[in-house]
Write an enzyme that holds these catalytic residues in place. Structure first.
Site, mmCIF file in Angstrom:
data_model
loop_
_atom_site.group_PDB
_atom_site.id
_atom_site.type_symbol
_atom_site.label_atom_id
_atom_site.label_comp_id
_atom_site.label_asym_id
_atom_site.label_seq_id
_atom_site.Cartn_x
_atom_site.Cartn_y
_atom_site.Cartn_z
ATOM 1 N N ASP A 1 -5.635 86.610 39.015
ATOM 2 C CA ASP A 1 -5.544 85.594 37.962
ATOM 3 C C ASP A 1 -5.175 86.273 36.629
ATOM 4 O O ASP A 1 -5.519 87.450 36.410
ATOM 5 C CB ASP A 1 -6.927 84.913 37.875
ATOM 6 C CG ASP A 1 -6.874 83.557 37.202
ATOM 7 O OD1 ASP A 1 -5.787 82.978 37.109
ATOM 8 O OD2 ASP A 1 -7.958 83.069 36.798
ATOM 9 N N HIS B 1 -9.295 76.099 29.935
ATOM 10 C CA HIS B 1 -10.327 76.855 30.654
ATOM 11 C C HIS B 1 -11.699 76.544 30.051
ATOM 12 O O HIS B 1 -11.802 76.319 28.855
ATOM 13 C CB HIS B 1 -10.084 78.358 30.516
ATOM 14 C CG HIS B 1 -8.812 78.826 31.171
ATOM 15 N ND1 HIS B 1 -7.882 79.581 30.516
ATOM 16 C CD2 HIS B 1 -8.334 78.642 32.416
ATOM 17 C CE1 HIS B 1 -6.882 79.856 31.338
ATOM 18 N NE2 HIS B 1 -7.126 79.290 32.498
ATOM 19 N N GLY B 2 -12.727 76.563 30.890
ATOM 20 C CA GLY B 2 -14.088 76.377 30.382
ATOM 21 C C GLY B 2 -14.540 74.936 30.472
ATOM 22 O O GLY B 2 -13.956 74.135 31.195
ATOM 23 N N ILE C 1 -10.137 76.759 39.884
ATOM 24 C CA ILE C 1 -11.527 76.434 39.547
ATOM 25 C C ILE C 1 -12.284 77.740 39.321
ATOM 26 O O ILE C 1 -12.370 78.570 40.236
ATOM 27 C CB ILE C 1 -12.242 75.689 40.711
ATOM 28 C CG1 ILE C 1 -11.419 74.527 41.264
ATOM 29 C CG2 ILE C 1 -13.662 75.271 40.311
ATOM 30 C CD1 ILE C 1 -11.354 73.323 40.382
HETATM 31 P P1 13P Z 1 -11.874 76.667 34.712
HETATM 32 O O1 13P Z 1 -12.692 77.880 34.410
HETATM 33 O O2 13P Z 1 -11.846 75.688 33.595
HETATM 34 O O3 13P Z 1 -12.244 76.043 36.026
HETATM 35 O O4 13P Z 1 -10.356 77.179 34.865
HETATM 36 C C1 13P Z 1 -10.065 78.084 35.896
HETATM 37 C C2 13P Z 1 -8.728 78.693 35.737
HETATM 38 O O5 13P Z 1 -7.789 78.049 35.314
HETATM 39 C C3 13P Z 1 -8.564 80.098 36.160
HETATM 40 O O6 13P Z 1 -7.351 80.624 35.779
#
Ligand code: 13P
Length: 258
Positions: A64, A161-162, A212
Site C-alpha cells: 500500500d 483515510h481514517g 479497508i
Molecule cells: P481506511 O483506513 O479509511 O479504511 O482506508 C484504507 C486505505 O485506503 C488504505 O490505503
C-alpha cells in the site's frame, strides 16, 4: 469488487484470510510500508505465502502507498502481486517518470502497479496528508495511465483515510468516467466508515478494489484493550488467549466489510 485489507502481523493476516474463507471471497492482503519495514519484506512474503497455501480462496499480496522507488523495487523483487506507487506528493512530470520506471521493472516480472497522483486525504501509516493536494482532470488521469502503462488507478473520489467526521461528498460518477476512459480497475481508498449504500454506488460505478484499514486497526486494538483490562482485573496474563480475542474481532470486522 475485491476487498483489499491492511494487515499488521500474522494475527491480522490469518484473521483476514479466515474472514475471506467465511464469505467465500478472494482477498487482497495489503501492508503499509511501515508494516513491511517493521516485519521485513522477506519474512512478510513468507508469512503470506504460507497462509495463502493453506486456504482455498485466492489471495494476492499488495504494498500500500509506497512513495519510495527503492522499497517498490524490493517488493517487486520478492514477487508481490502488486504495489501502489504513490507519487501524489510530486509534480506531474516527476510522477510520470518515476511511475513509468516502477511499471517497467514490475511488468518485467509479472507484478502489477497501482498508480496514484492525486492526494487522497488522510494519513495512512505515516504516508499522506490531511490537506488536499494535486487534483487533475479525468483526461489527465487517463493520459497518465496510458503513458505509464500502470495496471490500476487510485483516483480521488471523495473518500478519505481514517474515520469520517461528517458525511463525505462522494464522486461515483468520476469512477464511472474513469472506468470507460482507462479500461483499468479503479481503486477505492478510505473504505472504513462508508455505508452499504455508498459502497454499492461505487461498485455499480465500476470500482474493482476496495481498501479497508482503519476498521481492522480499531477491531484489533479494542479487542486487545478489552482483554488487557480484564487481565489486569483478574491478574491472569496469558498471551495466547489475547491473540484469540484479537483474531475473533478482526475476523468479524473484515467479514462485515466483505
Ligand atoms: P481506511 O483506513 O479509511 O479504511 O482506508 C484504507 C486505505 O485506503 C488504505 O490505503
Amino acid at each position: 469488487a475485491i476487498p483489499a485489507v491492511n494487515i499488521f502481523d500474522d494475527l491480522s493476516l490469518r484473521a483476514a484470510i479466515k474472514a475471506a474463507e467465511r464469505e467465500s471471497s478472494p482477498i487482497i492482503i495489503q501492508a503499509s510500508v511501515k508494516t513491511a519495514r517493521s516485519i521485513g519484506v522477506r519474512m512478510l512474503t513468507c508469512m503470506v505465502q504460507e497462509a495463502a497455501s493453506r486456504t482455498t480462496v485466492p489471495v494476492a499480496l499488495h504494498l500500500d502507498h509506497c512513495p519510495d522507488q527503492q522499497m517498490a523495487h524490493e517488493v517487486i523483487a520478492a514477487r508481490w502481486s502488486s504495489v501502489l506507487f504513490d507519487a501524489s506528493d510530486r509534480d506531474l512530470a516527476t510522477a510520470l517518470k518515476e511511475t513509468r520506471e516502477v511499471v517497467n521493472s514490475a511488468h518485467a516480472v509479472g507484478v502489477e502497479v497501482e498508480a496514484e497522483i492525486e492526494s487522497i486525504v488522510g494519513v495512512e501509516d505515516g504516508v499522506g496528508s490531511d490537506v488536499a493536494g494535486h487534483a487533475y482532470t479525468t483526461r489527465q488521469l487517463a493520459d497518465f495511465v496510458e503513458q505509464t502503462n500502470a495496471g490500476l488507478l487510485a483516483p480521488h473520489v471523495g473518500t478519505a483515510h481514517g474515520v469520517y467526521k461528517g458525511r463525505p461528498n462522494l464522486l461515483p460518477e468520476r469512477v464511472a468516467e474513469l472506468v470507460t476512459m482507462t479500461n483499468r480497475p479503479i481503486v477505492l481508498h478510505g473504505g472504513t466508515g462508508l455505508t452499504a449504500a455508498e459502497f454499492r454506488s461505487f461498485i455499480v460505478a465500476g470500482v474493482s478494489k476496495i481498501n479497508i484499514s482503519t476498521a481492522v486497526k480499531e477491531a484489533y486494538m479494542r479487542a486487545a484493550a478489552n482483554h488487557l483490562s480484564h487481565a489486569e482485573k483478574t491478574q491472569h496474563w496469558d498471551p495466547p488467549s489475547m491473540f484469540r480475542d484479537v483474531s475473533v474481532a478482526v475476523e468479524a470486522a473484515v467479514a462485515e466489510y466483505i
